[in-house]
Enzyme design. Structure first.
Site, PDB file in Angstrom:
ATOM      1  N   SER A 138       0.840  -1.202   0.000  1.00 14.25           N
ATOM      2  CA  SER A 138       0.000   0.000   0.000  1.00 14.25           C
ATOM      3  C   SER A 138       0.873   1.249   0.000  1.00 14.25           C
ATOM      4  O   SER A 138       1.685   1.429  -0.899  1.00 14.25           O
ATOM      5  CB  SER A 138      -0.975  -0.050   1.179  1.00 14.25           C
ATOM      6  OG  SER A 138      -2.015   0.881   1.006  1.00 14.25           O
ATOM      7  N   ASP A 264      -9.527  -3.798  -6.271  1.00 15.77           N
ATOM      8  CA  ASP A 264      -9.033  -3.089  -5.094  1.00 15.77           C
ATOM      9  C   ASP A 264      -9.860  -1.809  -4.895  1.00 15.77           C
ATOM     10  O   ASP A 264      -9.831  -0.924  -5.750  1.00 15.77           O
ATOM     11  CB  ASP A 264      -7.552  -2.741  -5.297  1.00 15.77           C
ATOM     12  CG  ASP A 264      -6.910  -2.080  -4.085  1.00 15.77           C
ATOM     13  OD1 ASP A 264      -7.636  -1.590  -3.206  1.00 15.77           O
ATOM     14  OD2 ASP A 264      -5.664  -2.055  -4.030  1.00 15.77           O
ATOM     15  N   HIS A 290      -7.776  -5.119  -1.493  1.00 14.65           N
ATOM     16  CA  HIS A 290      -6.605  -4.323  -1.120  1.00 14.65           C
ATOM     17  C   HIS A 290      -5.798  -5.086  -0.069  1.00 14.65           C
ATOM     18  O   HIS A 290      -6.235  -5.243   1.067  1.00 14.65           O
ATOM     19  CB  HIS A 290      -7.042  -2.970  -0.563  1.00 14.65           C
ATOM     20  CG  HIS A 290      -5.888  -2.045  -0.287  1.00 14.65           C
ATOM     21  ND1 HIS A 290      -5.205  -1.386  -1.282  1.00 14.65           N
ATOM     22  CD2 HIS A 290      -5.281  -1.684   0.880  1.00 14.65           C
ATOM     23  CE1 HIS A 290      -4.241  -0.649  -0.754  1.00 14.65           C
ATOM     24  NE2 HIS A 290      -4.269  -0.822   0.559  1.00 14.65           N
TER      25      HIS A 290
END
Length: 316
Positions: A138, A264, A290
């Site tokens: 991320s 995502d 995600h």
């Protein structure tokens, strides 16, 4: 290694929320070191000590993550099972203790990664580790890609890299998190970031507007009040543009896997880059959420993602 989502977990939101909340994290024994930073601050770095001659894997966590995040525990458990050395550096303020400087961390924090990675290069030599692999998830994945692209051949002491669920287009991702159900993710992030900022204001009165902070309800507003001005950006637009990793994918010289699920919720598929440097593998499975990628029958398993990452790294 193709990812196939379990039928009982349909959709990007379930594939994001369920693994981070309901799947048991594997146990990992960490050893913590505190490192002084060049600007008289500190970070806490958690180690899994491996065997001499085996690879070293560093993982940069995501927004408000830590070594206890599900993806960190999953990867570090897999690293430990191989006898490798694992490292999870905490971004400033993310190890359970607020940092000292009038700053936090951000998606384009390549200079921070540079000194961490170079210090780890010295550590690698001191312990006699083998190959040196860098990974990020991320926000940490975006920052890692920024560092790889900006450093180019100066990053070649890294043997291979993996970036998972990177917000490659921060403006596109920010817009996605500002609408509909996705606003719940912004709420979760602000729930921990806002108290840290109030402590920071106690350290540095007037650093930013307390009233504006308390009224912030989305990441755009928060970044405009805190992240951008504290880290050298004019405003949110400037930060989201200049820090986005999409701009530097063609500049990377280290073999790198960029893994993003098309469902995502943090980055809709229309924002996924379609090309990169020859050494960069863009892998966009249809599902996974995600930083999710759960597998197996209920209650599910976290093993696919670390295995995919290590499979790529071992092949380089």
């Amino acid at each position: 290694m193709q990812y196939i989502a379990p039928r009982w977990l349909p959709g990007g939101n379930l594939q994001t929320i369920y693994p981070s909340t309901f799947i048991a994290k594997p146990p990992v024994r960490f050893r913590r070191e505190r490192w002084d930073t060049p600007d008289d601050d500190f970070i806490d770095v958690d180690f899994v000590d491996g065997q001499p001659g085996q690879p070293l894997v560093v993982l940069f966590h995501g927004l408000e993550g830590s070594s206890d995040s599900h993806y960190c525990r999953a990867l570090m458990a897999a690293v430990a099972a191989r006898g490798w050395t694992g490292v999870v550096p905490h971004f400033r303020g993310c190890s359970g203790e607020i940092n000292l400087a009038p700053r936090f961390y951000h998606s384009g924090d390549s200079s921070e990664l540079d000194w961490i990675l170079r210090r780890l290069g010295t550590h690698r030599a001191a312990i006699g580790a083998g190959k040196f692999y860098a990974t990020g998830v991320s926000l940490g994945a975006n920052a890692l890609l920024r560092w790889l692209g900006e450093s180019q051949h100066q990053a070649d002491f890294i043997d291979a890299a993996c970036a998972v669920s990177a917000p490659l287009d921060l403006a596109g991702g920010g817009a996605a998190l500002a609408h509909g159900f996705n606003r719940i993710y912004s709420h979760v992030f602000l729930r921990t970031m806002r108290p840290k900022c109030l402590v920071k204001l106690d350290q540095f009165p007037g650093l930013f507007s307390r009233d504006a902070l308390l009224q912030a309800r989305d990441l755009y507003t928060f970044d405009n009040i805190v992240t951008a001005p504290l880290h050298g950006y004019r405003n949110t637009e400037d930060y989201w543009d200049r820090a986005s990793a999409k701009h530097i994918l063609h500049d990377i010289t280290v073999p790198t896997l960029v893994l993003n699920a098309k469902n995502d919720p943090f980055l809709p598929p229309q924002y996924l880059p379609k090309s990169a440097a020859a050494c960069v593998k863009l892998e966009y499975p249809e599902e996974g959420g995600h930083v999710g990628f759960p597998t197996g029958a209920p209650p599910g398993d976290l093993g696919w993602l670390p295995q995919r990452m290590l499979h790529f790294l071992e092949g380089k």
